[in-house]
Motif scaffolding. Structure first.
Motif, PDB file in Angstrom:
ATOM      1  N   ARG A  45     -21.111   0.873 -15.654  1.00  7.26           N
ATOM      2  CA  ARG A  45     -21.487  -0.249 -14.777  1.00  7.26           C
ATOM      3  C   ARG A  45     -23.000  -0.386 -14.690  1.00  7.26           C
ATOM      4  O   ARG A  45     -23.542  -1.494 -14.750  1.00  7.26           O
ATOM      5  CB  ARG A  45     -20.901  -0.034 -13.387  1.00  7.26           C
ATOM      6  N   GLN A  46     -23.691   0.739 -14.547  1.00 10.25           N
ATOM      7  CA  GLN A  46     -25.148   0.701 -14.467  1.00 10.25           C
ATOM      8  C   GLN A  46     -25.759   0.160 -15.753  1.00 10.25           C
ATOM      9  O   GLN A  46     -26.682  -0.658 -15.726  1.00 10.25           O
ATOM     10  CB  GLN A  46     -25.687   2.096 -14.164  1.00 10.25           C
ATOM     11  N   ARG A  47     -25.237   0.605 -16.872  1.00 17.50           N
ATOM     12  CA  ARG A  47     -25.764   0.142 -18.161  1.00 17.50           C
ATOM     13  C   ARG A  47     -25.462  -1.336 -18.385  1.00 17.50           C
ATOM     14  O   ARG A  47     -26.266  -2.055 -18.971  1.00 17.50           O
ATOM     15  CB  ARG A  47     -25.201   0.982 -19.294  1.00 17.50           C
ATOM     16  N   MET A  48     -24.325  -1.777 -17.925  1.00 15.06           N
ATOM     17  CA  MET A  48     -23.986  -3.189 -18.069  1.00 15.06           C
ATOM     18  C   MET A  48     -24.980  -4.052 -17.284  1.00 15.06           C
ATOM     19  O   MET A  48     -25.460  -5.066 -17.789  1.00 15.06           O
ATOM     20  CB  MET A  48     -22.563  -3.438 -17.573  1.00 15.06           C
ATOM     21  N   LEU A  49     -25.310  -3.634 -16.077  1.00 16.55           N
ATOM     22  CA  LEU A  49     -26.299  -4.367 -15.284  1.00 16.55           C
ATOM     23  C   LEU A  49     -27.666  -4.335 -15.963  1.00 16.55           C
ATOM     24  O   LEU A  49     -28.338  -5.364 -16.062  1.00 16.55           O
ATOM     25  CB  LEU A  49     -26.391  -3.790 -13.871  1.00 16.55           C
ATOM     26  N   GLN A  50     -28.080  -3.170 -16.442  1.00 18.27           N
ATOM     27  CA  GLN A  50     -29.369  -3.053 -17.130  1.00 18.27           C
ATOM     28  C   GLN A  50     -29.413  -3.968 -18.348  1.00 18.27           C
ATOM     29  O   GLN A  50     -30.411  -4.652 -18.592  1.00 18.27           O
ATOM     30  CB  GLN A  50     -29.616  -1.615 -17.572  1.00 18.27           C
ATOM     31  N   TYR A  51     -28.343  -3.976 -19.110  1.00 19.39           N
ATOM     32  CA  TYR A  51     -28.282  -4.805 -20.307  1.00 19.39           C
ATOM     33  C   TYR A  51     -28.381  -6.279 -19.938  1.00 19.39           C
ATOM     34  O   TYR A  51     -29.116  -7.039 -20.574  1.00 19.39           O
ATOM     35  CB  TYR A  51     -26.985  -4.530 -21.070  1.00 19.39           C
ATOM     36  N   ALA A  52     -27.663  -6.692 -18.891  1.00 19.52           N
ATOM     37  CA  ALA A  52     -27.693  -8.092 -18.451  1.00 19.52           C
ATOM     38  C   ALA A  52     -29.091  -8.498 -18.012  1.00 19.52           C
ATOM     39  O   ALA A  52     -29.595  -9.560 -18.412  1.00 19.52           O
ATOM     40  CB  ALA A  52     -26.700  -8.307 -17.321  1.00 19.52           C
ATOM     41  N   LEU A  53     -29.729  -7.667 -17.204  1.00 18.97           N
ATOM     42  CA  LEU A  53     -31.071  -7.990 -16.720  1.00 18.97           C
ATOM     43  C   LEU A  53     -32.075  -8.046 -17.863  1.00 18.97           C
ATOM     44  O   LEU A  53     -32.944  -8.920 -17.903  1.00 18.97           O
ATOM     45  CB  LEU A  53     -31.505  -6.977 -15.658  1.00 18.97           C
ATOM     46  N   HIS A  54     -31.937  -7.142 -18.799  1.00 15.06           N
ATOM     47  CA  HIS A  54     -32.824  -7.155 -19.964  1.00 15.06           C
ATOM     48  C   HIS A  54     -32.607  -8.431 -20.787  1.00 15.06           C
ATOM     49  O   HIS A  54     -33.569  -9.077 -21.197  1.00 15.06           O
ATOM     50  CB  HIS A  54     -32.580  -5.919 -20.833  1.00 15.06           C
ATOM     51  N   ALA A  55     -31.357  -8.799 -20.990  1.00 12.40           N
ATOM     52  CA  ALA A  55     -31.054 -10.002 -21.769  1.00 12.40           C
ATOM     53  C   ALA A  55     -31.586 -11.251 -21.071  1.00 12.40           C
ATOM     54  O   ALA A  55     -32.111 -12.159 -21.718  1.00 12.40           O
ATOM     55  CB  ALA A  55     -29.548 -10.121 -21.993  1.00 12.40           C
ATOM     56  N   LEU A  56     -31.462 -11.308 -19.759  1.00  9.48           N
ATOM     57  CA  LEU A  56     -31.946 -12.471 -19.022  1.00  9.48           C
ATOM     58  C   LEU A  56     -33.467 -12.553 -19.007  1.00  9.48           C
ATOM     59  O   LEU A  56     -34.029 -13.644 -18.989  1.00  9.48           O
ATOM     60  CB  LEU A  56     -31.408 -12.435 -17.585  1.00  9.48           C
ATOM     61  N   ALA A  57     -34.138 -11.424 -19.030  1.00 12.57           N
ATOM     62  CA  ALA A  57     -35.599 -11.411 -19.003  1.00 12.57           C
ATOM     63  C   ALA A  57     -36.214 -11.619 -20.381  1.00 12.57           C
ATOM     64  O   ALA A  57     -37.375 -12.013 -20.489  1.00 12.57           O
ATOM     65  CB  ALA A  57     -36.098 -10.097 -18.416  1.00 12.57           C
ATOM     66  N   SER A  58     -35.445 -11.407 -21.410  1.00  9.85           N
ATOM     67  CA  SER A  58     -35.962 -11.477 -22.772  1.00  9.85           C
ATOM     68  C   SER A  58     -36.027 -12.915 -23.277  1.00  9.85           C
ATOM     69  O   SER A  58     -35.084 -13.693 -23.105  1.00  9.85           O
ATOM     70  CB  SER A  58     -35.070 -10.660 -23.711  1.00  9.85           C
ATOM     71  N   THR A  59     -37.116 -13.237 -23.920  1.00  9.26           N
ATOM     72  CA  THR A  59     -37.249 -14.561 -24.535  1.00  9.26           C
ATOM     73  C   THR A  59     -36.477 -14.632 -25.854  1.00  9.26           C
ATOM     74  O   THR A  59     -36.307 -15.710 -26.405  1.00  9.26           O
ATOM     75  CB  THR A  59     -38.729 -14.893 -24.799  1.00  9.26           C
ATOM     76  N   LYS A  60     -36.000 -13.499 -26.337  1.00  5.09           N
ATOM     77  CA  LYS A  60     -35.269 -13.451 -27.602  1.00  5.09           C
ATOM     78  C   LYS A  60     -33.772 -13.719 -27.429  1.00  5.09           C
ATOM     79  O   LYS A  60     -33.060 -13.870 -28.411  1.00  5.09           O
ATOM     80  CB  LYS A  60     -35.474 -12.099 -28.278  1.00  5.09           C
ATOM     81  N   THR A  61     -33.308 -13.776 -26.193  1.00  2.00           N
ATOM     82  CA  THR A  61     -31.886 -14.005 -25.936  1.00  2.00           C
ATOM     83  C   THR A  61     -31.548 -15.465 -26.170  1.00  2.00           C
ATOM     84  O   THR A  61     -32.226 -16.356 -25.644  1.00  2.00           O
ATOM     85  CB  THR A  61     -31.539 -13.614 -24.478  1.00  2.00           C
ATOM     86  N   CYS A  62     -30.484 -15.711 -26.938  1.00  2.68           N
ATOM     87  CA  CYS A  62     -30.100 -17.094 -27.219  1.00  2.68           C
ATOM     88  C   CYS A  62     -29.520 -17.741 -25.953  1.00  2.68           C
ATOM     89  O   CYS A  62     -29.063 -17.060 -25.041  1.00  2.68           O
ATOM     90  CB  CYS A  62     -29.111 -17.169 -28.375  1.00  2.68           C
ATOM     91  N   ASN A  63     -29.560 -19.067 -25.916  1.00  3.27           N
ATOM     92  CA  ASN A  63     -29.145 -19.806 -24.726  1.00  3.27           C
ATOM     93  C   ASN A  63     -27.697 -19.553 -24.336  1.00  3.27           C
ATOM     94  O   ASN A  63     -27.383 -19.433 -23.151  1.00  3.27           O
ATOM     95  CB  ASN A  63     -29.378 -21.301 -24.917  1.00  3.27           C
TER      96      ASN A  63
END
Length: 106
Positions: A45-63
């Motif tokens: 659960r912790q890693r899932m949240l970390q991954y989500a926050l990283h993806a949302l903060a990254s400019t490399k994440t597709c729309n």
């Protein structure tokens, strides 16, 4: 160093999720023998949240991926791996974090 650690955490989450998918595909007999500890579920659960926050903060994440994570954050339904449960498991206030994420993605 931070990038390497973030990448490691991202890869570890992917491995955890792949392992979880394999469990779902396993026969009922095999799946019944596999036991997840509370600590392993908490870590996932912790890693899932970390991954989500990283993806949302990254400019490399597709729309489309970004939109899926935003939908996950904004969803109020309580499930074992919903945003609220993952945030609480990580020691965060889900509502305060949700407000911060919404500001981030605007």
């Amino acid at each position: 160093m931070r990038r390497a650690l973030a990448r490691f955490n991202e890869l570890q989450l992917c491995l955890d999720l792949l392992f979880f998918e394999e469990l779902l595909d396993a026969s009922s007999e095999e799946a019944s023998r596999i036991q997840w500890t509370d600590e392993e579920i908490s870590l996932l659960r912790q890693r899932m949240l970390q991954y989500a926050l990283h993806a949302l903060a990254s400019t490399k994440t597709c729309n489309s991926t970004r939109d899926e994570w935003i939908e996950w954050v904004e969803d109020d339904h309580l499930t074992p791996f919903c945003f609220t449960v993952c945030a609480q498991e990580s020691g965060c206030d889900p509502e305060a974090l949700r407000v911060r994420v919404q500001r981030l993605v605007r």
